[in-house]
Design a protein around this motif. Sequence first.
Motif, PDB file in Angstrom:
ATOM      1  N   UNK A   5      76.171  61.679  76.885  1.00  0.00           N
ATOM      2  CA  UNK A   5      74.800  61.771  77.374  1.00  0.00           C
ATOM      3  C   UNK A   5      74.260  60.442  77.851  1.00  0.00           C
ATOM      4  N   UNK A   6      74.955  59.355  77.543  1.00  0.00           N
ATOM      5  CA  UNK A   6      74.550  58.047  78.037  1.00  0.00           C
ATOM      6  C   UNK A   6      75.772  57.214  78.338  1.00  0.00           C
TER       7      UNK A   6
ATOM      8  N   UNK B 122      68.950  62.651  71.180  1.00  0.00           N
ATOM      9  CA  UNK B 122      69.146  61.965  69.904  1.00  0.00           C
ATOM     10  C   UNK B 122      67.889  61.190  69.532  1.00  0.00           C
TER      11      UNK B 122
ATOM     12  N   UNK C 146      72.430  43.884  70.281  1.00  0.00           N
ATOM     13  CA  UNK C 146      73.429  44.950  70.342  1.00  0.00           C
ATOM     14  C   UNK C 146      73.266  45.706  71.648  1.00  0.00           C
TER      15      UNK C 146
ATOM     16  N   UNK D 245      66.825  59.736  65.967  1.00  0.00           N
ATOM     17  CA  UNK D 245      67.954  59.829  65.038  1.00  0.00           C
ATOM     18  C   UNK D 245      68.150  58.531  64.258  1.00  0.00           C
ATOM     19  N   UNK D 246      68.476  58.665  62.994  1.00  0.00           N
ATOM     20  CA  UNK D 246      68.892  57.526  62.185  1.00  0.00           C
ATOM     21  C   UNK D 246      70.397  57.374  62.354  1.00  0.00           C
ATOM     22  N   UNK D 247      70.810  56.217  62.757  1.00  0.00           N
ATOM     23  CA  UNK D 247      72.228  55.983  62.984  1.00  0.00           C
ATOM     24  C   UNK D 247      72.878  55.366  61.753  1.00  0.00           C
TER      25      UNK D 247
ATOM     26  N   UNK E 241      78.701  50.664  70.391  1.00  0.00           N
ATOM     27  CA  UNK E 241      77.911  49.482  70.679  1.00  0.00           C
ATOM     28  C   UNK E 241      78.830  48.271  70.801  1.00  0.00           C
TER      29      UNK E 241
ATOM     30  N   UNK F 120      74.058  49.060  73.644  1.00  0.00           N
ATOM     31  CA  UNK F 120      74.515  50.439  73.567  1.00  0.00           C
ATOM     32  C   UNK F 120      75.405  50.707  74.764  1.00  0.00           C
TER      33      UNK F 120
ATOM     34  N   UNK G  79      80.971  48.249  67.491  1.00  0.00           N
ATOM     35  CA  UNK G  79      80.455  49.064  66.400  1.00  0.00           C
ATOM     36  C   UNK G  79      80.342  50.515  66.833  1.00  0.00           C
TER      37      UNK G  79
ATOM     38  N   UNK H 262      78.161  57.060  68.766  1.00  0.00           N
ATOM     39  CA  UNK H 262      77.767  55.980  69.661  1.00  0.00           C
ATOM     40  C   UNK H 262      78.797  54.845  69.613  1.00  0.00           C
TER      41      UNK H 262
ATOM     42  N   UNK I  36      76.286  53.303  60.708  1.00  0.00           N
ATOM     43  CA  UNK I  36      77.262  52.474  61.392  1.00  0.00           C
ATOM     44  C   UNK I  36      78.535  52.271  60.585  1.00  0.00           C
ATOM     45  N   UNK I  37      79.624  52.070  61.330  1.00  0.00           N
ATOM     46  CA  UNK I  37      80.857  51.596  60.731  1.00  0.00           C
ATOM     47  C   UNK I  37      80.837  50.079  60.644  1.00  0.00           C
TER      48      UNK I  37
ATOM     49  N   UNK J 289      75.897  53.346  79.750  1.00  0.00           N
ATOM     50  CA  UNK J 289      75.032  52.263  80.207  1.00  0.00           C
ATOM     51  C   UNK J 289      75.746  51.272  81.103  1.00  0.00           C
TER      52      UNK J 289
END
Lengths: 119, 113
Positions: free
Chosen positions: A55-56, A103, A43, A106-108, A35, A45, A90, A33, A110-111, A58
């Motif tokens: 798939x997305x 998804x 945040x 889902x637990x994301x 962000x 997306x 992010x 993802x 992050x960097x 925005x």
Amino acid sequence: ETGVTQTPRHLVMGMTNKKSLKCEQHLGHNAMYWYKQSAKKPLELMFVYSLEERVENNSVPSRFSPECPNSSHLFLHLHTLQPEDSALYLCASSQSLNLGTRVFGNIQYFGAGTRLSVL
Amino acid sequence: AQKVTQAQTEISVVEKEDVTLDCVYETRDTTYYLFWYKQPPSGELVFLIRRNSFDEQNEISGRYSWNFQKSTSSFNFTITASQVVDSAVYFCALQNTGNQFYFGTGTSLTVIP
């Protein structure tokens, strides 16, 4: 090696420059993802890739162009940005346990983000 | 429309005090997930908890606890006996059955020693 690595950590660019943000995940995940985090705003997306398929998207301006060459790498190509694009970008990854590209749930992970300043 | 509201922009507490961070969400979906993430000064968001809409059991993990109430569309987060290391920005998020995640604007918590 941290789970999700973003480079560079800081980037300053002019409005006519072309640059790329890189994200790499070492967690064996199959979804990634982008962000945008601006001050005082939620945040946002931007893009979702699952099984290397976008798939997305925005309604992100075309001056932001994502690329996902494989499940471990995600890029965000930037060109002719505006000052209002200055933000923390992010990257996140997750493991989709469902069949297909959903998804949901889902637990994301992050960097630490790339702090982008557009002059 | 989906929306997450974290009305508390900034909170300051003295170490060892308890603090509750509020999260109110809006959705027309009956199936959804709620999340809390912590963002320390280093920048990366750290996952704290995930709850699906069919599981209203409250959860406790060490000094952290969460109160999920569908009747009031709230998913509040309490830190007991706060510590300086708890200082961070905390985000609540909602995900519907699609691939969309909706984050609140975050609550900045400062724990004063």
